[in-house]
Design a protein around this motif. Sequence first.
Motif, PDB file in Angstrom:
ATOM      1  N   MET A 176       4.069   0.259   2.541  1.00  0.00           N
ATOM      2  CA  MET A 176       4.646  -1.031   2.928  1.00  0.00           C
ATOM      3  C   MET A 176       3.753  -2.160   2.427  1.00  0.00           C
ATOM      4  O   MET A 176       2.654  -1.927   1.943  1.00  0.00           O
ATOM      5  CB  MET A 176       4.754  -1.117   4.449  1.00  0.00           C
ATOM      6  N   HIS A 202       0.807  -1.219   0.000  1.00  0.00           N
ATOM      7  CA  HIS A 202       0.000   0.000   0.000  1.00  0.00           C
ATOM      8  C   HIS A 202       0.842   1.271   0.000  1.00  0.00           C
ATOM      9  O   HIS A 202       1.992   1.274   0.431  1.00  0.00           O
ATOM     10  CB  HIS A 202      -0.992  -0.008   1.174  1.00  0.00           C
ATOM     11  N   MET A 251       1.708  -5.493   3.595  1.00  0.00           N
ATOM     12  CA  MET A 251       1.191  -6.117   4.812  1.00  0.00           C
ATOM     13  C   MET A 251      -0.131  -6.815   4.548  1.00  0.00           C
ATOM     14  O   MET A 251      -0.820  -6.523   3.577  1.00  0.00           O
ATOM     15  CB  MET A 251       1.004  -5.065   5.912  1.00  0.00           C
TER      16      MET A 251
HETATM   17 CU    CU Z   1       1.029  -1.022   6.617  1.00  0.00          CU
END
Ligand code: CU
Length: 113
Positions: free
Chosen positions: A73, A62, A75
């Motif tokens: 990052m 994102h 995730m």
């Molecule tokens: Cu994140």
Amino acid sequence: MKLKNLMTAVVFGLSLGPVLAAADNNMGSMSGMDTKESAGPVQSRGVITMINTENRKVTLKHEPIPALNWPGMTMGFPVAPEVDLDALDKGDKVVFTLAPAGKGQQVTSIRKQ
Ligand SMILES: [Cu+2]
């Protein structure tokens, strides 16, 4: 020895600070990130790097999300039950919405960009 007791109290009080801060940072794969607790739904963009339709989990690379104080990052997120994942695949560029759920965030909408 009143002075010694006072010093002990001060040292103990100071050492408690970092412990409480660490306990706040309980976000699984995002440990170490400082998350604002009161954030409402926020929209962002990203790319799907992994999708598990059966377990309703999606991993997103994102963009930075200033509202959550997150840098960009990769995730994983749980996906809300009402969200249809059938049309999505790994590699898709998406626009998605996150809303607070438990100690983290869950995806409450996601669609191809
Ligand atoms: Cu994140």
